[in-house]
Design a protein around this motif. Structure first.
Motif, PDB file in Angstrom:
ATOM      1  N   LYS A  70       5.409   5.496  13.936  1.00  0.00           N
ATOM      2  CA  LYS A  70       5.061   5.352  12.526  1.00  0.00           C
ATOM      3  C   LYS A  70       3.755   6.088  12.228  1.00  0.00           C
ATOM      4  O   LYS A  70       3.157   6.719  13.102  1.00  0.00           O
ATOM      5  CB  LYS A  70       4.920   3.870  12.173  1.00  0.00           C
ATOM      6  CG  LYS A  70       6.194   3.053  12.359  1.00  0.00           C
ATOM      7  CD  LYS A  70       7.258   3.441  11.358  1.00  0.00           C
ATOM      8  CE  LYS A  70       8.483   2.543  11.486  1.00  0.00           C
ATOM      9  NZ  LYS A  70       9.504   2.849  10.481  1.00  0.00           N
ATOM     10  N   SER A  71       3.338   6.006  10.982  1.00  0.00           N
ATOM     11  CA  SER A  71       2.099   6.663  10.571  1.00  0.00           C
ATOM     12  C   SER A  71       0.897   6.023  11.248  1.00  0.00           C
ATOM     13  O   SER A  71       0.961   4.889  11.743  1.00  0.00           O
ATOM     14  CB  SER A  71       1.938   6.571   9.051  1.00  0.00           C
ATOM     15  OG  SER A  71       1.754   5.219   8.646  1.00  0.00           O
ATOM     16  N   VAL A  72      -0.208   6.754  11.258  1.00  0.00           N
ATOM     17  CA  VAL A  72      -1.440   6.234  11.857  1.00  0.00           C
ATOM     18  C   VAL A  72      -1.879   4.958  11.155  1.00  0.00           C
ATOM     19  O   VAL A  72      -2.347   4.009  11.794  1.00  0.00           O
ATOM     20  CB  VAL A  72      -2.560   7.296  11.796  1.00  0.00           C
ATOM     21  CG1 VAL A  72      -3.881   6.705  12.275  1.00  0.00           C
ATOM     22  CG2 VAL A  72      -2.184   8.516  12.625  1.00  0.00           C
ATOM     23  N   LYS A  73      -1.702   4.929   9.849  1.00  0.00           N
ATOM     24  CA  LYS A  73      -2.114   3.754   9.083  1.00  0.00           C
ATOM     25  C   LYS A  73      -1.324   2.518   9.519  1.00  0.00           C
ATOM     26  O   LYS A  73      -1.893   1.449   9.724  1.00  0.00           O
ATOM     27  CB  LYS A  73      -1.933   4.003   7.589  1.00  0.00           C
ATOM     28  CG  LYS A  73      -2.352   2.830   6.712  1.00  0.00           C
ATOM     29  CD  LYS A  73      -2.283   3.162   5.241  1.00  0.00           C
ATOM     30  CE  LYS A  73      -3.377   4.144   4.851  1.00  0.00           C
ATOM     31  NZ  LYS A  73      -3.450   4.328   3.378  1.00  0.00           N
ATOM     32  N   GLU A  74      -0.014   2.670   9.673  1.00  0.00           N
ATOM     33  CA  GLU A  74       0.799   1.534  10.097  1.00  0.00           C
ATOM     34  C   GLU A  74       0.457   1.107  11.519  1.00  0.00           C
ATOM     35  O   GLU A  74       0.497  -0.086  11.846  1.00  0.00           O
ATOM     36  CB  GLU A  74       2.290   1.864   9.982  1.00  0.00           C
ATOM     37  CG  GLU A  74       2.836   1.791   8.578  1.00  0.00           C
ATOM     38  CD  GLU A  74       4.354   1.727   8.549  1.00  0.00           C
ATOM     39  OE1 GLU A  74       4.914   0.644   8.769  1.00  0.00           O
ATOM     40  OE2 GLU A  74       4.974   2.780   8.313  1.00  0.00           O
ATOM     41  N   GLN A  75       0.145   2.067  12.365  1.00  0.00           N
ATOM     42  CA  GLN A  75      -0.257   1.717  13.726  1.00  0.00           C
ATOM     43  C   GLN A  75      -1.541   0.887  13.717  1.00  0.00           C
ATOM     44  O   GLN A  75      -1.677  -0.098  14.459  1.00  0.00           O
ATOM     45  CB  GLN A  75      -0.457   2.994  14.553  1.00  0.00           C
ATOM     46  CG  GLN A  75       0.830   3.755  14.832  1.00  0.00           C
ATOM     47  CD  GLN A  75       0.576   5.038  15.603  1.00  0.00           C
ATOM     48  OE1 GLN A  75      -0.395   5.149  16.351  1.00  0.00           O
ATOM     49  NE2 GLN A  75       1.427   6.035  15.408  1.00  0.00           N
ATOM     50  N   TRP A 122       0.829  -1.214   0.000  1.00  0.00           N
ATOM     51  CA  TRP A 122       0.000   0.000   0.000  1.00  0.00           C
ATOM     52  C   TRP A 122       0.859   1.259   0.000  1.00  0.00           C
ATOM     53  O   TRP A 122       0.412   2.325  -0.444  1.00  0.00           O
ATOM     54  CB  TRP A 122      -0.902   0.011   1.231  1.00  0.00           C
ATOM     55  CG  TRP A 122      -0.143   0.053   2.539  1.00  0.00           C
ATOM     56  CD1 TRP A 122       0.273  -1.014   3.277  1.00  0.00           C
ATOM     57  CD2 TRP A 122       0.313   1.218   3.229  1.00  0.00           C
ATOM     58  NE1 TRP A 122       0.954  -0.605   4.392  1.00  0.00           N
ATOM     59  CE2 TRP A 122       0.991   0.765   4.397  1.00  0.00           C
ATOM     60  CE3 TRP A 122       0.223   2.582   3.009  1.00  0.00           C
ATOM     61  CZ2 TRP A 122       1.577   1.630   5.322  1.00  0.00           C
ATOM     62  CZ3 TRP A 122       0.799   3.453   3.934  1.00  0.00           C
ATOM     63  CH2 TRP A 122       1.464   2.989   5.067  1.00  0.00           C
ATOM     64  N   ASN A 123       2.099   1.138   0.456  1.00  0.00           N
ATOM     65  CA  ASN A 123       2.958   2.314   0.607  1.00  0.00           C
ATOM     66  C   ASN A 123       3.830   2.585  -0.615  1.00  0.00           C
ATOM     67  O   ASN A 123       3.811   3.688  -1.163  1.00  0.00           O
ATOM     68  CB  ASN A 123       3.841   2.131   1.845  1.00  0.00           C
ATOM     69  CG  ASN A 123       4.685   3.351   2.144  1.00  0.00           C
ATOM     70  OD1 ASN A 123       4.188   4.478   2.154  1.00  0.00           O
ATOM     71  ND2 ASN A 123       5.960   3.141   2.399  1.00  0.00           N
ATOM     72  N   CYS A 124       4.571   1.568  -1.064  1.00  0.00           N
ATOM     73  CA  CYS A 124       5.514   1.776  -2.184  1.00  0.00           C
ATOM     74  C   CYS A 124       5.095   1.055  -3.454  1.00  0.00           C
ATOM     75  O   CYS A 124       5.779   1.151  -4.468  1.00  0.00           O
ATOM     76  CB  CYS A 124       6.914   1.339  -1.768  1.00  0.00           C
ATOM     77  SG  CYS A 124       7.110  -0.454  -1.593  1.00  0.00           S
ATOM     78  N   VAL A 162       4.427  -2.249   7.454  1.00  0.00           N
ATOM     79  CA  VAL A 162       3.531  -3.331   7.831  1.00  0.00           C
ATOM     80  C   VAL A 162       2.309  -3.293   6.919  1.00  0.00           C
ATOM     81  O   VAL A 162       1.827  -2.223   6.544  1.00  0.00           O
ATOM     82  CB  VAL A 162       3.118  -3.208   9.319  1.00  0.00           C
ATOM     83  CG1 VAL A 162       2.320  -1.937   9.564  1.00  0.00           C
ATOM     84  CG2 VAL A 162       2.306  -4.421   9.753  1.00  0.00           C
ATOM     85  N   GLN A 163       1.831  -4.476   6.534  1.00  0.00           N
ATOM     86  CA  GLN A 163       0.737  -4.576   5.590  1.00  0.00           C
ATOM     87  C   GLN A 163      -0.584  -4.901   6.298  1.00  0.00           C
ATOM     88  O   GLN A 163      -0.582  -5.468   7.385  1.00  0.00           O
ATOM     89  CB  GLN A 163       1.040  -5.662   4.555  1.00  0.00           C
ATOM     90  CG  GLN A 163       2.298  -5.410   3.755  1.00  0.00           C
ATOM     91  CD  GLN A 163       2.234  -4.117   2.966  1.00  0.00           C
ATOM     92  OE1 GLN A 163       1.325  -3.923   2.142  1.00  0.00           O
ATOM     93  NE2 GLN A 163       3.186  -3.223   3.204  1.00  0.00           N
TER      94      GLN A 163
END
Length: 280
Positions: A153-158, A88-90, A108-109
């Protein structure tokens, strides 16, 4: 992977999909149908091929209806083996299934809906799985996925780490004990044991359980409770072997009946622990 010839795509009431669109997007459509068909139903987690009662189903995605016909495939592997997922990130291709982290950017996915607990914990789909390997995998995953590791980390990764960590906990707890493992395997096969029912338990069996419970209640010393506990543990070991044999043969009804008995004995085992605590 479903072929284009096995698909019938019916558009919304306003339009029918053009053949040029189908030609351009045939690969994307076949992937979407394969994954959606697998993830929308736990029945499609089945160990073997798709059954005849699933020959023709319709799944809605957006405004289109996707129809698929019966295919000789392994539904438990569809989402994790055939669908190409990207980070989702790269946007890097995720080769491993399930992918907890991107090998490129290390992000993290999110969990993939419909992935079985056996896949998550990297276990063989068998009732007699290696519990030592299961525990080792659990500890490794929790060390890497624990939410504390992603506080900066970003909110999404959390959010993803919390979801993955919770999913790993649930998968581990389900597969660790024979009873919950067997019930889960039956669930993947489309069978459930209803709570609070005596399905599969005859009167003689229930009478025997009543006698064991009475003996436990009347136990005056810890040695008496320990003896009952040993008997129950032996019965659970025997039932575990019988369930494994039934599942290997594909005798699901027999496995279900044995699991019902195992539930009763597991309850008595817990009562033995409670009784022993009273003597402390």
């Amino acid at each position: 992977m479903l072929s284009v010839n096995s698909l019938r795509i019916v558009g919304s009431s306003r339009a029918v999909l053009h053949s040029s669109w189908l030609t351009t997007n045939r690969v994307l459509v076949s992937k979407a149908v394969t994954c959606t068909a697998y993830c929308m139903s736990t029945n499609l987690h089945r160990k073997g091929t798709w059954h005849s009662n699933m020959n023709f189903r319709a799944l809605r995605k957006g405004r289109e209806l996707f129809y698929f016909t019966n295919q000789s495939a392994s539904p438990r592997n569809c989402c994790t083996s055939q669908i190409k997922l990207n980070c989702w990130n790269c946007k890097h291709l995720l080769d491993k299934r399930p992918a907890f982290f991107c090998v490129s950017c290390k992000a993290v996915q999110p969990p993939v809906e419909g992935t079985s607990y056996f896949k998550i914990m990297d276990c063989d789909y068998t009732f007699t799985l290696d519990t030592q390997k299961l525990q080792k995998t659990y500890l490794q995953l929790q060390r890497s996925l624990h939410p504390d590791n992603f506080s900066q980390k970003s909110v999404k990764e959390q959010e993803y780490s919390e979801s993955q960590s919770a999913l790993v906990n649930k998968a581990y707890g389900t597969l660790l004990k024979p009873l919950s493992r067997g019930l889960y395997m039956l669930e993947l096969e489309g069978m459930n044991i209803e709570e609070g029912t005596d399905s599969g338990a005859d009167s003689n069996f229930l009478m025997k359980l009543m006698e064991i419970n009475e003996a436990l209640d009347e136990a005056q010393a810890p040695e008496e409770a320990i003896m009952i506990g040993r008997d129950i543990k032996g019965k659970l070991a025997d039932l575990t072997a019988h369930i494994d044999a039934a599942l290997r043969k594909g005798e699901l009804q027999a496995a279900k009946a044995i699991l019902v008995q195992m539930k009763y004995y597991a309850n008595i085992e817990e009562k033995v622990k409670e009784k022993l605590s009273e003597f402390l």
